[in-house]
Design an enzyme around this catalytic site. Structure first.
Site, PDB file in Angstrom:
ATOM      1  N   ARG A 109      -9.687  70.971  89.765  1.00 28.70           N
ATOM      2  CA  ARG A 109     -10.100  69.535  90.487  1.00 28.70           C
ATOM      3  C   ARG A 109     -10.449  69.801  91.918  1.00 28.70           C
ATOM      4  NH1 ARG A 109      -6.273  64.249  88.532  1.00 28.70           N
ATOM      5  NH2 ARG A 109      -8.305  63.287  88.992  1.00 28.70           N
ATOM      6  N   ARG A 111       3.676  56.477  88.926  1.00 31.89           N
ATOM      7  CA  ARG A 111       2.224  56.472  89.680  1.00 31.89           C
ATOM      8  C   ARG A 111       1.319  55.521  89.127  1.00 31.89           C
ATOM      9  NH1 ARG A 111      -0.380  61.479  89.611  1.00 31.89           N
ATOM     10  NH2 ARG A 111      -1.860  60.157  90.530  1.00 31.89           N
ATOM     11  N   CYS A 144      -2.262  65.157  90.223  1.00 34.73           N
ATOM     12  CA  CYS A 144      -1.863  65.469  88.892  1.00 34.73           C
ATOM     13  C   CYS A 144      -2.339  66.751  88.710  1.00 34.73           C
ATOM     14  CB  CYS A 144      -2.614  64.604  87.781  1.00 34.73           C
ATOM     15  SG  CYS A 144      -1.935  62.972  87.404  1.00 34.73           S
ATOM     16  N   ASP A 204      -8.793  59.546  80.697  1.00 37.76           N
ATOM     17  CA  ASP A 204      -7.502  59.031  80.936  1.00 37.76           C
ATOM     18  C   ASP A 204      -6.832  58.418  79.639  1.00 37.76           C
ATOM     19  OD1 ASP A 204      -7.561  59.726  83.511  1.00 37.76           O
ATOM     20  OD2 ASP A 204      -8.130  57.973  84.214  1.00 37.76           O
TER      21      ASP A 204
HETATM   22  C1  UD1 Z   1     -11.035  59.569  88.716  1.00 31.06           C
HETATM   23  C2  UD1 Z   1      -9.672  59.053  88.269  1.00 31.06           C
HETATM   24  C3  UD1 Z   1      -9.030  59.769  87.152  1.00 31.06           C
HETATM   25  C4  UD1 Z   1      -9.925  60.118  85.916  1.00 31.06           C
HETATM   26  C5  UD1 Z   1     -11.050  60.772  86.676  1.00 31.06           C
HETATM   27  C6  UD1 Z   1     -12.265  61.019  85.490  1.00 31.06           C
HETATM   28  C7  UD1 Z   1      -9.196  57.728  90.082  1.00 31.06           C
HETATM   29  C8  UD1 Z   1      -8.230  57.405  91.359  1.00 31.06           C
HETATM   30  N1  UD1 Z   1      -9.147  58.779  89.442  1.00 31.06           N
HETATM   31  O1  UD1 Z   1     -10.604  60.865  89.385  1.00 31.06           O
HETATM   32  O2  UD1 Z   1      -8.051  58.888  86.722  1.00 31.06           O
HETATM   33  O3  UD1 Z   1      -9.500  60.955  85.090  1.00 31.06           O
HETATM   34  O4  UD1 Z   1     -11.870  59.837  87.650  1.00 31.06           O
HETATM   35  O5  UD1 Z   1     -12.639  59.625  84.833  1.00 31.06           O
HETATM   36  O6  UD1 Z   1     -10.136  56.761  90.034  1.00 31.06           O
HETATM   37  N2  UD1 Z   1     -15.253  67.509  90.415  1.00 31.06           N
HETATM   38  C9  UD1 Z   1     -15.878  68.753  90.986  1.00 31.06           C
HETATM   39  N3  UD1 Z   1     -15.926  68.520  92.207  1.00 31.06           N
HETATM   40  C10 UD1 Z   1     -15.758  67.449  93.184  1.00 31.06           C
HETATM   41  C11 UD1 Z   1     -15.169  66.318  92.402  1.00 31.06           C
HETATM   42  C12 UD1 Z   1     -15.077  66.336  91.215  1.00 31.06           C
HETATM   43  O7  UD1 Z   1     -16.008  69.859  90.387  1.00 31.06           O
HETATM   44  O8  UD1 Z   1     -15.993  67.387  94.281  1.00 31.06           O
HETATM   45  C13 UD1 Z   1     -15.122  67.619  89.046  1.00 31.06           C
HETATM   46  C14 UD1 Z   1     -13.593  67.462  88.550  1.00 31.06           C
HETATM   47  O9  UD1 Z   1     -12.912  68.635  88.419  1.00 31.06           O
HETATM   48  C15 UD1 Z   1     -13.734  67.074  87.168  1.00 31.06           C
HETATM   49  C16 UD1 Z   1     -15.253  66.174  87.120  1.00 31.06           C
HETATM   50  O10 UD1 Z   1     -15.727  66.592  88.410  1.00 31.06           O
HETATM   51  O11 UD1 Z   1     -14.064  68.003  86.291  1.00 31.06           O
HETATM   52  C17 UD1 Z   1     -14.795  64.682  87.361  1.00 31.06           C
HETATM   53  O12 UD1 Z   1     -14.000  64.539  88.218  1.00 31.06           O
HETATM   54  P1  UD1 Z   1     -13.824  63.145  89.023  1.00 31.06           P
HETATM   55  O13 UD1 Z   1     -14.704  62.092  88.253  1.00 31.06           O
HETATM   56  O14 UD1 Z   1     -14.377  63.482  90.443  1.00 31.06           O
HETATM   57  O15 UD1 Z   1     -12.392  62.567  89.174  1.00 31.06           O
HETATM   58  P2  UD1 Z   1     -11.480  61.663  90.290  1.00 31.06           P
HETATM   59  O16 UD1 Z   1     -12.558  61.011  91.046  1.00 31.06           O
HETATM   60  O17 UD1 Z   1     -10.736  62.707  90.770  1.00 31.06           O
END
Ligand code: UD1
Length: 425
Positions: A123, A400, A118, A308
């Site tokens: 991210r 998706r 997305c 979400d």
């Molecule tokens: C998961 C969900 C997504 C949801 C999100 C937040 C899945 C497959 N997807 O995405 O639908 O919107 O949780 O509830 O479960 N971040 C960093 N560094 C990293 C990883 C994350 O800075 O290495 C930041 C992201 O940019 C964001 C925050 O942490 O600002 C939370 O993201 P994260 O919880 O990791 O989201 P996803 O696991 O990608």
């Protein structure tokens, strides 16, 4: 590409069956890489993201058999044939990064493309990478790929995540199940999907404590075994239909939905004039006031209001009485639905990470499209209450994450139709 035509109309009434959770199914599928024994998952939704991950797993040598009628998925990673998750497959879905931890833990090596998915903000995946390094993996980034190596295996460590991340918690929890010694995840995410993954890993023989809290302890094992597991139901799908019921009036029963997982929605909906209640086998949603009232919401990690459901809630506020403020704290750039809702007659002003939504009497059908999953569904919701016809283009993203959304909404009285989109090449 296809589009969906929605003719706005009256209240929705009846029962909608909630599918298995996409965000629980994907990490569970990645967990198949941790064992040479077969796994069987029930209630796996027939979604594009699920087929995308199946393709990646097949590329790695996992035998995959999906029965889309029964919703069962059998996965068997008897012997991995490769360790590369290529760009062409990974770019379709950010959750592909979830194969990184399990692959390096079992195979000692992984090469995974940096993910796409997305278009909501940058991210990054830095927390996944840093935590794997702390478990002893050597990691290089080159040509858009993450190369991770741990030929002698991973070693348990104390990991302090700088912020709550669902994906990083899942990836590192999986990797730690096969590491030597104990791993403690501090500031771990607490989402129900993580608890679901952890419960399955425990059935596979892992030793995990603290699931559902922000401190998860994993004692590594030398191998895990196969098991059978039913995926939890999708709280985001349930929340989306709850908001659809709130917007249109009428009474909807969300079969298999778990009110516990929708805690953050109860209070805001109640303040807006909508009752969410547990009934045997599910949850009902019912408007108690003639008109919806404006409310303020702010997204937060679980158990806070889920990012979400932000777009869907904003859609609801466009037709409430008075104003409401929506503040997004998880992802930057997650207001792509705003210009499209405005095209339908909504009154929304964005200031940084907040959007002020002043309710209007009526939205008007229009041609709209979105580039992310939840933004797309918020436009479908708007179409349900708009005057005339709304055409939601580029439904690729919708497919998706929402299983049979047209059939499910039509089953409770909506008027949706999937059509070929001639306006796109
Ligand atoms: C998961 C969900 C997504 C949801 C999100 C937040 C899945 C497959 N997807 O995405 O639908 O919107 O949780 O509830 O479960 N971040 C960093 N560094 C990293 C990883 C994350 O800075 O290495 C930041 C992201 O940019 C964001 C925050 O942490 O600002 C939370 O993201 P994260 O919880 O990791 O989201 P996803 O696991 O990608």
């Amino acid at each position: 590409m296809d589009k969906i035509r929605i003719i706005g109309g009256g209240p929705l009434n009846g029962e909608i069956e909630i599918s298995g959770a996409k965000n629980a199914a994907l990490p569970l599928m990645a967990a198949s890489l941790l064992t040479d024994q077969p796994l069987q998952f029930d209630r796996v939704p027939a979604l594009r993201d699920v087929s995308s991950l199946i393709k990646i797993l097949e590329e790695l040598g996992v035998a995959c058999a999906y029965d889309s009628q029964q919703k069962t998925l059998k996965l068997h990673a008897a012997k991995l044939s490769g360790c590369v998750a290529p760009y062409d497959l990974v770019r379709k879905m950010r959750a592909s990064i979830l194969v990184l931890g399990p692959l390096v833990a079992r195979h000692g090596e992984a090469k995974v493309s940096l993910p796409g998915g997305c278009a909501i903000g940058t991210r990054p995946v830095d927390m996944h990478i840093d935590a794997l390094r702390e478990l002893g993996a050597e990691i290089d980034l080159a040509e858009g790929y993450i190369y991770a190596r741990a030929p002698q295996g991973l070693t348990g460590a104390e990991i302090h995540f700088p912020k709550s991340s669902v994906g990083a918690t899942e990836n590192i929890m999986m990797a730690a199940t096969l590491a030597r010694g104990t791993t403690v995840l501090h500031n771990a995410a607490r989402e129900p999907e993580i608890v679901d993954l952890g419960s399955c890993l425990v059935k596979m023989g892992a030793e995990i404590k603290g699931l559902g809290t922000d401190r998860i302890t994993i004692r590594g094992k030398s191998f895990l075994r196969g098991t059978a597991h039913a995926v939890i139901t999708d709280r985001i799908e349930a929340g989306t239909f709850a908001i659809a019921g709130a917007m249109t009036g009428g009474t909807l029963t969300l079969k298999n939905a778990e009110l516990d997982h929708l805690g953050a929605l109860i209070d805001p909906l109640y303040k807006a004039g909508v009752d969410l209640a547990e009934v045997p086998g599910g949850v009902t949603v019912r408007r108690v006031n003639e008109a919806l009232r404006g409310i303020d919401i702010m997204t937060e990690p679980y158990p806070g209001f889920p990012t979400d459901l932000q777009a869907q809630m904003m859609s609801m506020l466009t037709v409430a009485t008075g104003a409401g403020m929506v503040t997004e704290t998880i992802f930057e750039n997650r207001f792509m639905h705003v210009p499209e809702l405005i095209r339908m007659g909504a009154d929304i002003t964005v200031h940084g990470s907040s959007a002020l939504v002043r309710g209007v009497k009526k939205l008007k059908g229009a041609d709209v499209m979105a580039t992310d999953l939840r933004a797309s569904v918020s436009l479908v919701l708007a179409g349900l209450v708009a005057e005339g016809a709304t055409h939601v283009h580029r439904i690729y993203h919708l497919e998706r994450g929402y299983e049979n959304i047209v059939g499910k909404l039509n089953g409770v009285g909506a008027k949706l139709e999937k059509l070929k989109d001639d306006s796109e090449g």
